[in-house]
Design a protein around this motif. Sequence first.
Motif, PDB file in Angstrom:
ATOM      1  N   GLU A   8       0.833  -1.209   0.000  1.00  0.00           N
ATOM      2  CA  GLU A   8       0.000   0.000   0.000  1.00  0.00           C
ATOM      3  C   GLU A   8       0.870   1.263   0.000  1.00  0.00           C
ATOM      4  OE1 GLU A   8      -2.130  -3.463   1.500  1.00  0.00           O
ATOM      5  OE2 GLU A   8      -0.291  -2.538   2.218  1.00  0.00           O
ATOM      6  N   GLN A  11       2.434   1.734  -3.461  1.00  0.00           N
ATOM      7  CA  GLN A  11       1.500   2.304  -4.438  1.00  0.00           C
ATOM      8  C   GLN A  11       1.356   3.812  -4.244  1.00  0.00           C
ATOM      9  OE1 GLN A  11       0.331   0.866  -7.128  1.00  0.00           O
ATOM     10  NE2 GLN A  11      -0.646   2.778  -7.712  1.00  0.00           N
ATOM     11  N   GLN A  12       1.297   4.246  -2.986  1.00  0.00           N
ATOM     12  CA  GLN A  12       1.207   5.686  -2.724  1.00  0.00           C
ATOM     13  C   GLN A  12       2.485   6.398  -3.182  1.00  0.00           C
ATOM     14  OE1 GLN A  12      -1.378   7.436  -1.856  1.00  0.00           O
ATOM     15  NE2 GLN A  12      -0.377   9.402  -1.585  1.00  0.00           N
ATOM     16  N   ASP A  90       4.355   1.870   6.296  1.00  0.00           N
ATOM     17  CA  ASP A  90       3.017   1.440   5.900  1.00  0.00           C
ATOM     18  C   ASP A  90       2.199   2.681   5.559  1.00  0.00           C
ATOM     19  OD1 ASP A  90       0.823  -0.193   5.438  1.00  0.00           O
ATOM     20  OD2 ASP A  90       0.614  -0.861   7.513  1.00  0.00           O
TER      21      ASP A  90
END
Length: 118
Positions: A8, A11-12, A90
């Motif tokens: 995650e 992807q950011q 994260d």
Amino acid sequence: MPVGLTPEAAQQLRRLRARHGELMFHQSGGCCDGSSPMCFADGDFILSEADEHLGDLHVPASGEDEAFTVGVWMSKEQYRLWAHTELTIDLVPGRGAGFSLEAPDGVRFLVRSDVCRP
């Protein structure tokens, strides 16, 4: 000190790189949101002799996006306290306080840590 990255967060970082170019993280030792990893356009956070380079995160290729790396830095004072810790960056919902690039997207980076075992 090993530093990892969740899918995650990766992807950011791809989205942020498309908007801002090369990126960097600085993990400060402040309290509350001051202890969150802050993402900046590379060079926008002024580093000094007081900072330790922890290494470079490898962000794997995805679709048409190429793989790239993101440098991770921490104050040397904080590094002395976390030297035996494995960190994972994260991404979670919510807005943190500060100048980190992900804030306008309604998400924030978060560091998860595990003490390294001998």
